[in-house]
Design a protein around this motif. Structure first.
Motif, PDB file in Angstrom:
ATOM      1  N   ASN A  97      30.220 -54.241  56.877  1.00 30.11           N
ATOM      2  CA  ASN A  97      29.280 -54.736  57.882  1.00 30.11           C
ATOM      3  C   ASN A  97      28.207 -53.684  58.187  1.00 30.11           C
ATOM      4  O   ASN A  97      27.832 -53.470  59.322  1.00 30.11           O
ATOM      5  CB  ASN A  97      29.997 -55.194  59.148  1.00 30.11           C
ATOM      6  N   PHE A  98      27.784 -52.980  57.134  1.00 33.39           N
ATOM      7  CA  PHE A  98      26.685 -52.008  57.171  1.00 33.39           C
ATOM      8  C   PHE A  98      27.025 -50.714  57.908  1.00 33.39           C
ATOM      9  O   PHE A  98      26.138 -49.968  58.291  1.00 33.39           O
ATOM     10  CB  PHE A  98      25.395 -52.632  57.720  1.00 33.39           C
ATOM     11  N   ASN A  99      28.298 -50.429  58.055  1.00 32.99           N
ATOM     12  CA  ASN A  99      28.735 -49.165  58.650  1.00 32.99           C
ATOM     13  C   ASN A  99      28.927 -48.169  57.511  1.00 32.99           C
ATOM     14  O   ASN A  99      29.923 -48.223  56.795  1.00 32.99           O
ATOM     15  CB  ASN A  99      30.024 -49.354  59.431  1.00 32.99           C
ATOM     16  N   ARG A 100      27.984 -47.241  57.357  1.00 33.94           N
ATOM     17  CA  ARG A 100      28.041 -46.307  56.234  1.00 33.94           C
ATOM     18  C   ARG A 100      29.206 -45.332  56.347  1.00 33.94           C
ATOM     19  O   ARG A 100      29.577 -44.687  55.375  1.00 33.94           O
ATOM     20  CB  ARG A 100      26.715 -45.569  56.063  1.00 33.94           C
ATOM     21  N   GLY A 132      32.633 -45.894  52.996  1.00 39.86           N
ATOM     22  CA  GLY A 132      31.214 -46.196  52.971  1.00 39.86           C
ATOM     23  C   GLY A 132      30.872 -47.663  52.956  1.00 39.86           C
ATOM     24  O   GLY A 132      31.720 -48.539  53.157  1.00 39.86           O
ATOM     25  N   LEU A 133      29.612 -47.925  52.726  1.00 42.67           N
ATOM     26  CA  LEU A 133      29.049 -49.266  52.793  1.00 42.67           C
ATOM     27  C   LEU A 133      29.748 -50.250  51.864  1.00 42.67           C
ATOM     28  O   LEU A 133      30.010 -51.391  52.235  1.00 42.67           O
ATOM     29  CB  LEU A 133      27.553 -49.223  52.460  1.00 42.67           C
ATOM     30  N   MET A 134      30.036 -49.806  50.642  1.00 43.23           N
ATOM     31  CA  MET A 134      30.621 -50.704  49.652  1.00 43.23           C
ATOM     32  C   MET A 134      32.113 -50.449  49.462  1.00 43.23           C
ATOM     33  O   MET A 134      32.722 -50.979  48.544  1.00 43.23           O
ATOM     34  CB  MET A 134      29.839 -50.625  48.339  1.00 43.23           C
ATOM     35  N   GLN A 135      32.689 -49.635  50.354  1.00 41.76           N
ATOM     36  CA  GLN A 135      34.133 -49.385  50.398  1.00 41.76           C
ATOM     37  C   GLN A 135      34.718 -49.005  49.034  1.00 41.76           C
ATOM     38  O   GLN A 135      35.503 -49.741  48.429  1.00 41.76           O
ATOM     39  CB  GLN A 135      34.860 -50.601  50.986  1.00 41.76           C
ATOM     40  N   ASN A 147      27.533 -41.237  51.989  1.00 40.95           N
ATOM     41  CA  ASN A 147      26.088 -41.188  51.792  1.00 40.95           C
ATOM     42  C   ASN A 147      25.657 -42.561  51.288  1.00 40.95           C
ATOM     43  O   ASN A 147      26.122 -43.019  50.242  1.00 40.95           O
ATOM     44  CB  ASN A 147      25.736 -40.100  50.781  1.00 40.95           C
ATOM     45  N   GLU A 148      24.770 -43.216  52.045  1.00 39.63           N
ATOM     46  CA  GLU A 148      24.424 -44.598  51.719  1.00 39.63           C
ATOM     47  C   GLU A 148      23.839 -44.762  50.313  1.00 39.63           C
ATOM     48  O   GLU A 148      24.177 -45.702  49.604  1.00 39.63           O
ATOM     49  CB  GLU A 148      23.511 -45.224  52.778  1.00 39.63           C
ATOM     50  N   GLU A 149      22.998 -43.833  49.878  1.00 38.11           N
ATOM     51  CA  GLU A 149      22.407 -43.987  48.548  1.00 38.11           C
ATOM     52  C   GLU A 149      23.460 -43.800  47.454  1.00 38.11           C
ATOM     53  O   GLU A 149      23.531 -44.579  46.509  1.00 38.11           O
ATOM     54  CB  GLU A 149      21.240 -43.020  48.342  1.00 38.11           C
ATOM     55  N   TYR A 150      24.279 -42.793  47.598  1.00 40.55           N
ATOM     56  CA  TYR A 150      25.333 -42.532  46.617  1.00 40.55           C
ATOM     57  C   TYR A 150      26.281 -43.737  46.541  1.00 40.55           C
ATOM     58  O   TYR A 150      26.637 -44.203  45.464  1.00 40.55           O
ATOM     59  CB  TYR A 150      26.092 -41.266  47.029  1.00 40.55           C
ATOM     60  N   ASN A 151      26.674 -44.241  47.712  1.00 40.31           N
ATOM     61  CA  ASN A 151      27.626 -45.339  47.781  1.00 40.31           C
ATOM     62  C   ASN A 151      27.044 -46.613  47.178  1.00 40.31           C
ATOM     63  O   ASN A 151      27.721 -47.304  46.401  1.00 40.31           O
ATOM     64  CB  ASN A 151      28.042 -45.558  49.245  1.00 40.31           C
ATOM     65  N   ILE A 152      25.811 -46.932  47.519  1.00 39.59           N
ATOM     66  CA  ILE A 152      25.186 -48.147  46.985  1.00 39.59           C
ATOM     67  C   ILE A 152      24.984 -48.028  45.481  1.00 39.59           C
ATOM     68  O   ILE A 152      25.239 -48.974  44.736  1.00 39.59           O
ATOM     69  CB  ILE A 152      23.860 -48.451  47.716  1.00 39.59           C
ATOM     70  N   LYS A 153      24.571 -46.854  45.019  1.00 40.19           N
ATOM     71  CA  LYS A 153      24.392 -46.656  43.576  1.00 40.19           C
ATOM     72  C   LYS A 153      25.716 -46.859  42.841  1.00 40.19           C
ATOM     73  O   LYS A 153      25.782 -47.590  41.849  1.00 40.19           O
ATOM     74  CB  LYS A 153      23.850 -45.249  43.289  1.00 40.19           C
TER      75      LYS A 153
END
Length: 184
Positions: A63-66, A76-79, A104-110
């Protein structure tokens, strides 16, 4: 006189309906934000994914909690779990220093997008991709080989893990709402 009253009543009803619709849309937008969307678009494009599908996964996962951390030590965001991160960093040829990287949102999303892409190559079908994201690709392969769960061997007719079954439905619902709100 009666026609003017009827016209006013119709106008009031129409204005009320439009106001209600706008309130409902604004609530949906509040609960289905495009938070981190620039990063999602960047990595979804890099890994050939639909950005709104990634948003649906993030919504379901954290739910967008980094800084989210699950009881299974997914971060992170994508668990993403540390075991997945350790495996993925070698496949992706990137550095991984530990769980703090996953917050880290960028690392996690990548990494999350890379993993969804990996699963997409493995399974092709979106339901299988998200079922394996939650329940593990090994389990999905077993279910596909079992007539109790898959009649065709390439689609799941039912999912034996209740958590994974709910997850697939949740991500698909999130996706439908995102698609309705933010047509790409």
């Amino acid at each position: 006189m009666k026609n003017k009253s009827k016209g006013r009543i119709k106008l009031i009803i129409a204005a009320t309906l439009i106001s209600c619709i706008l309130i409902i849309i604004s609530l949906y937008v509040k609960f289905y934000p495009l938070k981190y969307y620039d990063l999602v678009k960047k990595y979804a494009k890099q890994y050939n994914l639909e950005p709104l599908r990634v948003m649906a996964v993030i919504k379901a996962e954290s739910n967008f909690n980094r800084e989210a951390k699950s009881n299974k030590n997914a971060y992170g965001l994508m668990q993403i779990t540390e075991s997945t991160a350790k495996w993925a960093k070698d496949e992706m040829q990137i550095d991984y220093k530990g769980a703090s990287d996953l917050n880290n949102e960028e690392y996690n999303i990548k990494m999350g997008c890379w993993y969804l892409s990996y699963l997409k190559k493995e399974f092709g079908d979106w339901d299988l991709i998200i079922a394996s994201y939650n329940g593990g690709p090994g389990n999905v392969k077993k279910w596909l080989d079992n007539d109790s769960y898959s009649k065709s061997g390439n689609k799941l007719d039912n999912i034996p893990f209740l958590e994974t079954d709910k997850y697939v439905k949740k991500v698909n619902t999130n996706y439908k709402i995102y698609k309705l709100l933010y047509k790409e």
